[in-house]
Design a protein around this motif. Structure first.
Motif, PDB file in Angstrom:
ATOM      1  N   ASP A   1     -15.794  -9.167   7.259  1.00 36.96           N
ATOM      2  CA  ASP A   1     -14.360  -8.927   7.153  1.00 36.96           C
ATOM      3  C   ASP A   1     -14.011  -7.587   6.513  1.00 36.96           C
ATOM      4  OD1 ASP A   1     -15.159  -9.430   4.562  1.00 36.96           O
ATOM      5  OD2 ASP A   1     -13.518 -10.798   4.100  1.00 36.96           O
ATOM      6  N   PHE A   2     -14.987  -6.681   6.428  1.00 38.25           N
ATOM      7  CA  PHE A   2     -14.755  -5.388   5.781  1.00 38.25           C
ATOM      8  C   PHE A   2     -15.458  -4.282   6.560  1.00 38.25           C
ATOM      9  CE2 PHE A   2     -16.166  -2.073   2.754  1.00 38.25           C
ATOM     10  CZ  PHE A   2     -14.933  -1.662   2.275  1.00 38.25           C
ATOM     11  N   GLU A   3     -14.775  -3.140   6.674  1.00 38.17           N
ATOM     12  CA  GLU A   3     -15.393  -1.974   7.297  1.00 38.17           C
ATOM     13  C   GLU A   3     -14.806  -0.711   6.694  1.00 38.17           C
ATOM     14  OE1 GLU A   3     -17.865  -0.267   8.369  1.00 38.17           O
ATOM     15  OE2 GLU A   3     -18.087  -1.397  10.228  1.00 38.17           O
ATOM     16  N   VAL A   4     -15.605   0.320   6.692  1.00 37.63           N
ATOM     17  CA  VAL A   4     -15.182   1.659   6.280  1.00 37.63           C
ATOM     18  C   VAL A   4     -15.097   2.508   7.539  1.00 37.63           C
ATOM     19  CG1 VAL A   4     -15.814   3.733   4.982  1.00 37.63           C
ATOM     20  CG2 VAL A   4     -16.289   1.469   4.022  1.00 37.63           C
ATOM     21  N   LEU A   5     -14.022   3.242   7.682  1.00 40.19           N
ATOM     22  CA  LEU A   5     -13.878   4.220   8.751  1.00 40.19           C
ATOM     23  C   LEU A   5     -13.682   5.579   8.094  1.00 40.19           C
ATOM     24  CD1 LEU A   5     -11.450   2.392  11.216  1.00 40.19           C
ATOM     25  CD2 LEU A   5     -13.944   2.579  11.360  1.00 40.19           C
ATOM     26  N   ALA A   6     -14.667   6.450   8.258  1.00 43.61           N
ATOM     27  CA  ALA A   6     -14.585   7.794   7.691  1.00 43.61           C
ATOM     28  C   ALA A   6     -13.980   8.718   8.737  1.00 43.61           C
ATOM     29  CB  ALA A   6     -15.968   8.277   7.298  1.00 43.61           C
ATOM     30  N   ILE A   7     -12.993   9.483   8.341  1.00 45.61           N
ATOM     31  CA  ILE A   7     -12.366  10.441   9.253  1.00 45.61           C
ATOM     32  C   ILE A   7     -12.675  11.836   8.746  1.00 45.61           C
ATOM     33  CG2 ILE A   7     -10.226  11.264  10.276  1.00 45.61           C
ATOM     34  CD1 ILE A   7      -9.132   8.431  10.009  1.00 45.61           C
ATOM     35  N   ASN A   8     -13.497  12.546   9.502  1.00 45.41           N
ATOM     36  CA  ASN A   8     -13.899  13.894   9.128  1.00 45.41           C
ATOM     37  C   ASN A   8     -12.868  14.892   9.638  1.00 45.41           C
ATOM     38  OD1 ASN A   8     -15.459  16.544  10.164  1.00 45.41           O
ATOM     39  ND2 ASN A   8     -16.248  15.834   8.206  1.00 45.41           N
TER      40      ASN A   8
ATOM     41  N   LYS B   1      -9.565 -13.110  -1.379  1.00 44.05           N
ATOM     42  CA  LYS B   1      -9.041 -14.341  -1.993  1.00 44.05           C
ATOM     43  C   LYS B   1      -7.628 -14.628  -1.505  1.00 44.05           C
ATOM     44  CE  LYS B   1     -11.848 -14.010  -6.135  1.00 44.05           C
ATOM     45  NZ  LYS B   1     -11.877 -13.647  -7.555  1.00 44.05           N
ATOM     46  N   ALA B   2      -6.832 -13.586  -1.328  1.00 43.74           N
ATOM     47  CA  ALA B   2      -5.444 -13.766  -0.890  1.00 43.74           C
ATOM     48  C   ALA B   2      -5.368 -14.365   0.503  1.00 43.74           C
ATOM     49  CB  ALA B   2      -4.701 -12.432  -0.927  1.00 43.74           C
ATOM     50  N   LYS B   3      -6.355 -14.086   1.321  1.00 42.44           N
ATOM     51  CA  LYS B   3      -6.364 -14.592   2.701  1.00 42.44           C
ATOM     52  C   LYS B   3      -6.724 -16.066   2.759  1.00 42.44           C
ATOM     53  CE  LYS B   3      -7.829 -13.817   7.346  1.00 42.44           C
ATOM     54  NZ  LYS B   3      -8.699 -13.240   8.279  1.00 42.44           N
TER      55      LYS B   3
ATOM     56  N   LYS C   1     -13.246  -4.651  -6.449  1.00 44.46           N
ATOM     57  CA  LYS C   1     -12.307  -5.656  -6.967  1.00 44.46           C
ATOM     58  C   LYS C   1     -11.093  -5.807  -6.053  1.00 44.46           C
ATOM     59  CE  LYS C   1     -13.748  -5.180 -11.744  1.00 44.46           C
ATOM     60  NZ  LYS C   1     -13.450  -4.630 -13.060  1.00 44.46           N
ATOM     61  N   GLU C   2     -10.605  -4.685  -5.522  1.00 50.53           N
ATOM     62  CA  GLU C   2      -9.466  -4.740  -4.604  1.00 50.53           C
ATOM     63  C   GLU C   2      -9.822  -5.511  -3.336  1.00 50.53           C
ATOM     64  OE1 GLU C   2      -6.711  -0.871  -5.276  1.00 50.53           O
ATOM     65  OE2 GLU C   2      -8.709  -0.468  -4.455  1.00 50.53           O
ATOM     66  N   VAL C   3     -11.014  -5.277  -2.812  1.00 52.35           N
ATOM     67  CA  VAL C   3     -11.462  -5.983  -1.609  1.00 52.35           C
ATOM     68  C   VAL C   3     -11.578  -7.479  -1.906  1.00 52.35           C
ATOM     69  CG1 VAL C   3     -13.377  -6.287   0.026  1.00 52.35           C
ATOM     70  CG2 VAL C   3     -12.594  -3.980  -0.569  1.00 52.35           C
ATOM     71  N   GLU C   4     -12.149  -7.833  -3.037  1.00 53.02           N
ATOM     72  CA  GLU C   4     -12.281  -9.252  -3.408  1.00 53.02           C
ATOM     73  C   GLU C   4     -10.908  -9.893  -3.559  1.00 53.02           C
ATOM     74  OE1 GLU C   4     -14.974 -11.027  -3.201  1.00 53.02           O
ATOM     75  OE2 GLU C   4     -16.124  -9.238  -2.721  1.00 53.02           O
ATOM     76  N   THR C   5      -9.952  -9.165  -4.127  1.00 49.05           N
ATOM     77  CA  THR C   5      -8.585  -9.688  -4.270  1.00 49.05           C
ATOM     78  C   THR C   5      -7.981  -9.964  -2.897  1.00 49.05           C
ATOM     79  OG1 THR C   5      -8.270  -8.514  -6.355  1.00 49.05           O
ATOM     80  CG2 THR C   5      -6.274  -9.175  -5.168  1.00 49.05           C
TER      81      THR C   5
ATOM     82  N   PHE D   1       0.330   2.795  -7.304  1.00 46.39           N
ATOM     83  CA  PHE D   1       0.012   2.697  -5.886  1.00 46.39           C
ATOM     84  C   PHE D   1      -1.495   2.572  -5.728  1.00 46.39           C
ATOM     85  CE2 PHE D   1      -0.126   4.535  -1.479  1.00 46.39           C
ATOM     86  CZ  PHE D   1       0.577   3.502  -0.894  1.00 46.39           C
ATOM     87  N   THR D   2      -2.109   1.874  -6.661  1.00 45.31           N
ATOM     88  CA  THR D   2      -3.562   1.780  -6.615  1.00 45.31           C
ATOM     89  C   THR D   2      -4.075   0.355  -6.660  1.00 45.31           C
ATOM     90  OG1 THR D   2      -3.669   2.040  -9.003  1.00 45.31           O
ATOM     91  CG2 THR D   2      -3.906   4.041  -7.680  1.00 45.31           C
ATOM     92  N   THR D   3      -3.191  -0.618  -6.622  1.00 43.50           N
ATOM     93  CA  THR D   3      -3.668  -1.982  -6.625  1.00 43.50           C
ATOM     94  C   THR D   3      -2.990  -2.778  -5.529  1.00 43.50           C
ATOM     95  OG1 THR D   3      -2.004  -2.632  -8.244  1.00 43.50           O
ATOM     96  CG2 THR D   3      -4.168  -2.046  -9.103  1.00 43.50           C
ATOM     97  N   PRO D   4      -3.688  -3.748  -4.961  1.00 41.24           N
ATOM     98  CA  PRO D   4      -3.069  -4.565  -3.919  1.00 41.24           C
ATOM     99  C   PRO D   4      -1.811  -5.255  -4.446  1.00 41.24           C
ATOM    100  CG  PRO D   4      -5.423  -4.944  -4.004  1.00 41.24           C
ATOM    101  CD  PRO D   4      -5.069  -4.085  -5.190  1.00 41.24           C
ATOM    102  N   ASP D   5      -0.857  -5.449  -3.558  1.00 38.44           N
ATOM    103  CA  ASP D   5       0.383  -6.147  -3.853  1.00 38.44           C
ATOM    104  C   ASP D   5       1.258  -5.423  -4.871  1.00 38.44           C
ATOM    105  OD1 ASP D   5      -1.553  -9.112  -3.727  1.00 38.44           O
ATOM    106  OD2 ASP D   5      -0.433  -8.200  -2.098  1.00 38.44           O
ATOM    107  N   ALA D   6       1.002  -4.147  -5.131  1.00 39.93           N
ATOM    108  CA  ALA D   6       1.802  -3.404  -6.104  1.00 39.93           C
ATOM    109  C   ALA D   6       3.051  -2.803  -5.466  1.00 39.93           C
ATOM    110  CB  ALA D   6       0.966  -2.300  -6.739  1.00 39.93           C
TER     111      ALA D   6
END
Length: 190
Positions: free
Chosen positions: A106-113, A187-189, A180-184, A40-45
């Motif tokens: 096309d990328f953002e981090v949302l931190a939830i404290n 590319k998929a898009k 690497k996951e973000v780059e994958t 459960f740690t890679t895209p499309d898994a």
């Protein structure tokens, strides 16, 4: 037909109840091991799992933000707290990665404290500042919706709003795996 199914179900339940206790424990252990081995740690898994939406207040602001506002983007939802030891290392590294990847738009981090007191989060961030939005959830409704069990835990969400990976804890090398996951996903898009 329904009666036949109920009778078969009852017989199966009886057979299980009569099975030796050790067999039941061994069978349960085997199922648990099988489930634990599913990556459960890679895209499309795995099959697409929609990320639960949320709307939370932004730290030191009168505004709120929701996950749905970022539909069409890759979002990394990071649950953290001031008492989380690994967060001292993960937040600065995540902030650096976010600054590198956000330029593409096309990328953002949302931190939830999850601290009970906002002052604890503010004090922590004065020592370990970040460049991404920090949202507050002191009542813990959002981690409950995500099934959070430990800290830190993060979820990578694709452009369609689906959870594609879950990251528990923080170890050296996690940031490069995330890159690497973000780059994958990018590319998929295409």
């Amino acid at each position: 037909m329904i009666l036949t199914r109920l009778l078969a179900s009852h017989r199966a339940t009886q057979a299980l109840a009569e099975a030796p206790r050790l067999w039941r424990i061994t069978g349960s252990f085997s199922v648990a091991c099988l489930l634990a081995s599913v990556p459960f740690t890679t895209p499309d898994a795995h099959a697409a799992t929609p990320a639960p939406d949320f709307q939370l207040p932004v730290l030191n602001s009168d505004s709120t933000q929701s996950l749905s506002e970022y539909r069409g983007m890759i979002v990394y939802v990071d649950f953290w707290a001031s008492w989380c030891g690994p967060c001292r290392k993960s937040l600065p590294q995540l902030s650096k990665l976010r600054n590198e990847l956000v330029e593409a738009g096309d990328f953002e981090v949302l931190a939830i404290n999850l601290d009970a007191k906002t002052e604890d989060a503010t004090r922590f961030l004065s020592q370990f500042p970040v460049s991404y939005p920090v949202l507050l959830d002191p009542k813990g409704k959002t981690p409950e919706a995500y099934g959070l069990v430990g800290m830190p835990t993060s979820y990578l969400i694709d452009q369609k709003g689906n959870i594609v990976s879950k990251h528990e804890g923080f170890r050296d090398g996690d940031i490069e795996k995330l890159r690497k996951e973000v780059e994958t996903l990018r590319k998929a898009k295409q």
